[in-house]
Write a protein that holds these residues in place. Structure first.
Motif, PDB file in Angstrom:
ATOM      1  N   PRO A  88     -33.358  79.280  58.764  1.00 28.87           N
ATOM      2  CA  PRO A  88     -32.609  80.542  58.680  1.00 28.87           C
ATOM      3  C   PRO A  88     -32.743  81.112  57.259  1.00 28.87           C
ATOM      4  O   PRO A  88     -32.726  80.332  56.295  1.00 28.87           O
ATOM      5  N   VAL A  89     -32.889  82.422  57.138  1.00 33.51           N
ATOM      6  CA  VAL A  89     -33.114  82.980  55.798  1.00 33.51           C
ATOM      7  C   VAL A  89     -31.909  82.794  54.875  1.00 33.51           C
ATOM      8  O   VAL A  89     -32.046  82.802  53.658  1.00 33.51           O
ATOM      9  N   SER A  90     -30.731  82.566  55.495  1.00 34.19           N
ATOM     10  CA  SER A  90     -29.535  82.365  54.672  1.00 34.19           C
ATOM     11  C   SER A  90     -29.629  81.101  53.814  1.00 34.19           C
ATOM     12  O   SER A  90     -28.900  80.944  52.838  1.00 34.19           O
ATOM     13  N   GLU A  91     -30.556  80.201  54.163  1.00 30.64           N
ATOM     14  CA  GLU A  91     -30.701  78.953  53.389  1.00 30.64           C
ATOM     15  C   GLU A  91     -31.739  79.057  52.273  1.00 30.64           C
ATOM     16  O   GLU A  91     -32.007  78.082  51.587  1.00 30.64           O
ATOM     17  N   LEU A  92     -32.333  80.231  52.106  1.00 27.72           N
ATOM     18  CA  LEU A  92     -33.434  80.337  51.140  1.00 27.72           C
ATOM     19  C   LEU A  92     -32.965  80.776  49.758  1.00 27.72           C
ATOM     20  O   LEU A  92     -31.951  81.460  49.620  1.00 27.72           O
ATOM     21  N   SER A  93     -33.763  80.395  48.743  1.00 28.69           N
ATOM     22  CA  SER A  93     -33.494  80.877  47.385  1.00 28.69           C
ATOM     23  C   SER A  93     -33.902  82.352  47.305  1.00 28.69           C
ATOM     24  O   SER A  93     -34.605  82.856  48.193  1.00 28.69           O
ATOM     25  N   VAL A  94     -33.487  83.021  46.240  1.00 34.85           N
ATOM     26  CA  VAL A  94     -33.830  84.442  46.065  1.00 34.85           C
ATOM     27  C   VAL A  94     -35.348  84.633  46.035  1.00 34.85           C
ATOM     28  O   VAL A  94     -35.899  85.530  46.682  1.00 34.85           O
ATOM     29  N   GLY A  95     -36.050  83.733  45.327  1.00 42.66           N
ATOM     30  CA  GLY A  95     -37.508  83.831  45.233  1.00 42.66           C
ATOM     31  C   GLY A  95     -38.175  83.683  46.595  1.00 42.66           C
ATOM     32  O   GLY A  95     -39.143  84.375  46.911  1.00 42.66           O
TER      33      GLY A  95
END
Ligand code: ADP
Ligand code: MG
Length: 228
Positions: free
Chosen positions: A143-150
């Protein structure tokens, strides 16, 4: 050949307020990487939204891919944008409850024309290829909610470029990064744009990035409207 050109464009958010944009003439050659800079509040996002056909100027001529955008219906403009423009938003606008892959394929669902550029059989190959270039293959099911800003930034680039839109509009997507990572991000963006010679209009308040581009333009210099 110009991919877009505009003449005597005037735009204000409401009839009584001052013009945010008043631009005599501006054009971009196909394949050019253009940097448009100006301080916060000078109208950069407004300008990108006019180019994307989200906002319609009160007067002037604006042609994109040889078609007059100002004469189109809202539906035609939506179709034009979905088919031919990849937009990288300042805050990425990824859908948090969807996975990386689901976010990336969204533009294909919004535009049959864009989807047609990738045949159904090679769709997963194209996704794989673009994710490989951007170094996010391992993340596709997350899920994109688990990704860092980069990482989110790379997903936003993949989403903007899948389906080979002719024009990429990027609204200060590097503002959350330090200088070294800003330059790397832009180099990566250009790398992914190379194959199709995709045109890029990148706006930012940060003038240190301008040497990376073919051409840089000060919005204040071409715009008679806005705060002075
Ligand atoms: N939806 C809106 N309604 C009314 N005014 C707006 C709206 N969005 C932006 N503005 C105004 O338009 C001007 C340009 O804003 P913007 O295009 O966001 O500038 P920038 O992206 O360069 O920071 C600002 O004065 C801002 O307050
Ligand atoms: Mg802005």
């Amino acid at each position: 050949m110009n991919i877009l050109s505009l003449q005597n464009i005037e735009f204000s958010y409401n009839p009584k307020s001052q013009k945010v944009l008043d631009i005599k003439s501006f054009s971009i050659e196909k394949g050019d990487k253009v940097f448009l800079y100006g301080p916060s509040g000078c109208g950069k996002t407004t300008f990108l939204e006019v180019i994307a056909g989200v906002l319609v100027p009160q007067s002037g001529i604006f042609s994109f891919l040889s078609r007059d955008i100002t004469k189109m219906s809202p539906n035609e403009r939506d179709q034009m944008r979905a088919a031919h423009i990849g937009y990288i938003f300042q805050s990425f606008n990824l859908i948090p409850y969807l996975s990386v892959e689901e976010n990336i394929v969204l533009p294909l669902y919004l535009s049959p024309e864009r989807r047609k550029k990738i045949s159904h059989t090679i769709e997963s190959e194209e996704i794989q290829k673009i994710c490989q270039q951007l170094g996010i293959v391992e993340l596709v099911t997350r899920p994109v909610s688990e990704l860092s800003v980069g990482q989110q930034q790379r997903v936003a680039v993949a989403r903007a470029l899948l389906g080979k839109p002719e024009l990429i509009l990027a609204d200060e997507p590097t503002s959350a990064l330090d200088q070294e990572h800003r330059e790397k991000f832009i180099q990566l963006l250009f790398e992914v744009c190379k194959q199709e010679n995709t045109t890029v209009l990148f706006v930012s308040h940060d003038r240190t990035l301008m040497n990376l581009f073919d051409r840089s333009v000060s919005l204040a210099e071409i715009n008679q409207g806005g705060r002075k």
